[in-house]
Structures are given as structure tokens and as C-alpha cells.
Design an enzyme around this catalytic site. Structure first.
Site, mmCIF file in Angstrom:
data_model
loop_
_atom_site.group_PDB
_atom_site.id
_atom_site.type_symbol
_atom_site.label_atom_id
_atom_site.label_comp_id
_atom_site.label_asym_id
_atom_site.label_seq_id
_atom_site.Cartn_x
_atom_site.Cartn_y
_atom_site.Cartn_z
ATOM 1 C CG ASP A 41 36.743 47.230 44.873
ATOM 2 O OD1 ASP A 41 36.206 45.566 43.899
ATOM 3 O OD2 ASP A 41 37.309 48.261 44.688
ATOM 4 C CG ASP A 43 41.609 45.124 41.363
ATOM 5 O OD1 ASP A 43 42.554 44.818 41.648
ATOM 6 O OD2 ASP A 43 40.329 45.039 40.591
ATOM 7 C CD GLU A 88 34.910 50.985 36.032
ATOM 8 O OE1 GLU A 88 34.909 50.796 37.476
ATOM 9 O OE2 GLU A 88 35.672 50.689 35.077
ATOM 10 C CB SER A 156 37.254 41.509 42.919
ATOM 11 O OG SER A 156 37.946 42.131 42.174
ATOM 12 C CB ALA A 157 34.623 43.455 39.045
ATOM 13 C CE LYS A 205 33.337 44.465 43.302
ATOM 14 N NZ LYS A 205 33.464 45.053 43.583
ATOM 15 C CG ASP A 230 37.174 51.450 44.329
ATOM 16 O OD1 ASP A 230 37.542 52.279 43.531
ATOM 17 O OD2 ASP A 230 36.148 50.640 44.053
#
Length: 291
Positions: A41, A43, A88, A156-157, A205, A230
Site C-alpha cells: 500500500d 498512504d 472506514e 493504492s486507493a 484492492k 495499514d
């Protein structure tokens, strides 16, 4: 294992099944560098969560709070964050509940950004002026992988254009780095008009958004994986790999540590609590890649 990877002695490290982890690391080392790939990931995993008591920005935050966004736009984006972020990270909600709400959040945020008529030419300066930071010892991480020709897949989102710029400005955007993320679409005169699909959010993801990229197919011999994330959504990032032989999942637990610890320890092999470095990852890589 701590003799071989002394970084695992750090106070930030938690491991529920030390024997199992020892076995995975041993297998990764035995399989060798030719079989290894790293899936990560971005961020709050490769980038830092906090600095001097303040939150560091994500790739979305960097844009959301920059000078190219109107005051009204900033307020609306902040309102979205305050509404959706608690959802989230809520440990009591199921992924089924969360997924449609994440799509809603990302879609609304992207629509707001498109309204701002952002210029492609401003992005580098926006990143330069931001407080974006990669984790301590990131250079060691990127350099080790590059030197050993180990593919690094960043899933990554966030916003691909911004995160690529962060890596570029840190001078570690090597040829072995491949990014799948939410990329901006610009008009001929360089103004943001849309975001290219498919939409990637925290909880999709996996294979569904990778179809057509063929990335993992090209790497079908890379069956040893180190996965870095994370969030719970990051655990599925390796789902596209054809035949995984060994996978070591390392989770950064940055926020709400007490209430989320249990879930992370159940899901990740190694959990790093409030650790702003890549020390543990670097130590494991050094051990695996050692001749």
C-alpha cells in the site's frame, strides 16, 4: 530470528505466532531473490502517518488542502472525510457494509476535485509545498529492492499522479516500481476532467480492479511475497498472484492502536504499532537478500 533480524526486537513489534513467522522468513530466504516480490500500500504504509504530533497528509489530503482548491471545496472535502473516515476504520462494521460507502466517498471526492479545474502542471509544486513524507529509511528500502531487481508493486486507493510525484521527488522512482492507483484524466490543455477507472478504494484492492493489467501474470515465477499494508483492505492485495508459495504480511497499525490491535494481530503476521520507520521491513529484506 532476532539474531538474524535484530530489528524485530523493537518495542513497536508485535507477533502473535513467532514460530510461524520464523518459518515464513526462512522459506523466503531459501526461495531466494529470484522468486521474491513486494506488494505494498502507499498512504500511511510507505508514507508516514504522523510527524511532530501532527498527521501527515495522504495523497488525497495533499491535493484536498492545496492552494488549487477553493475554500468551499476544501470545506466539502473535509466534511466528507469526517463523515466517512470513522466508517472506514470502524472495527464493528463488516466489509460488506463498508464497501458501498467507500465507493460513495471516493466518487464524491473525485467529483469535487474535477470541479476545481486542477492543472497538471501544478502537481509537482503542490507536492513540493506539502508535508508529504515517506517513512524513515525509505531510501534503504527502495535501494535494496532496486539493486536486487525485486519488483515493488504499489497498490493504492490514493491518487496515482500525486504518489508517483512523491516517490519521484524522493529520487527513488526506479524501473522496478509499478503503481496501480486512481489516476487523473486531463484535457488537451492539461486541466483535470475525470478520474480514470476502475475506482480503487480501501476495500476493493484485489483481483477485481487488476483485471486487464496482467501485471502479476508477467511475474508468475515470483511466488514469494512480502505484503505491506495499514488496513484490513490491504490484506487482499496479493489476490492476483497466480500461485503464492510464501507470503509474509506486515501491518502498520497507526491509529486507534488499543481497539484495533487484536484484529491486526489476527490478520497480519507482524504488526508494527506507531512505528514511523521501515526498519523492520529493511531488516527482513536484508536477511532474505543476503548472499
Amino acid at each position: 530470528l532476532c539474531l538474524q533480524v535484530p530489528e524485530l526486537e523493537k518495542a513497536t513489534v508485535r507477533i502473535r505466532q513467532p514460530e510461524r513467522v520464523r518459518g515464513i522468513i526462512r522459506s523466503l530466504r531459501e526461495q531466494g531473490v529470484a522468486k521474491l516480490q513486494v506488494i505494498s500500500d502507499f498512504d500511511m504504509t510507505l508514507s508516514r502517518f504522523g510527524c511532530n504530533g501532527r498527521r501527515c497528509p495522504t495523497s488525497h489530503n495533499i491535493l484536498d488542502t492545496s492552494r488549487v482548491i477553493s475554500e468551499d471545496g476544501k470545506k466539502k472535502l473535509k466534511d466528507l472525510l469526517h463523515h466517512y473516515y470513522p466508517i472506514e476504520i470502524d472495527p464493528n462494521r463488516t466489509l460488506e457494509e463498508k464497501r458501498p460507502l467507500m465507493v460513495e466517498w471516493w466518487t464524491k471526492a473525485h467529483e469535487l476535485l474535477v470541479q476545481q479545474k486542477i492543472h497538471k502542471g501544478d502537481l509537482a509544486q503542490i507536492v513540493r509545498e506539502s508535508e508529504a513524507m515517506l517513512r524513515y529509511r525509505h531510501r534503504n528500502f527502495f535501494d535494496q529492492l532496486h539493486k536486487n531487481n525485486v519488483p515493488l508493486f504499489i497498490f493504492s486507493a490514493g491518487i496515482g499522479d500525486i504518489l508517483e510525484e512523491i516517490i519521484r521527488q524522493a529520487n527513488v522512482f526506479y524501473p522496478n516500481v509499478n503503481v496501480v492507483s486512481n489516476y487523473m484524466g486531463f484535457s488537451d490543455d492539461g486541466v483535470l476532467t475525470h478520474f480514470k477507472g476502475p475506482l480503487i478504494h480501501t476495500y476493493n484492492k484485489n483481483n477485481t480492479v487488476l483485471q486487464g493489467t496482467g501485471y502479476f501474470q508477467q511475474l508468475s515465477t515470483r511466488t514469494s511475497i512480502i505484503l505491506l499494508g495499514d488496513s484490513m483492505g490491504d490484506l487482499t492485495m496479493a489476490d492476483g498472484v497466480p500461485s503464492v508459495e510464501n507470503i509474509l504480511k506486515i501491518g502498520f497499525l497507526n491509529d486507534k492502536v488499543e481497539e484495533r490491535r487484536r484484529k491486526y494481530l489476527d490478520s497480519y503476521d507482524i504488526v508494527l504499532e506507531s512505528d514511523e520507520t521501515l526498519d523492520v521491513v529493511n531488516g527482513i529484506l536484508r536477511h532474505i537478500l543476503a548472499e
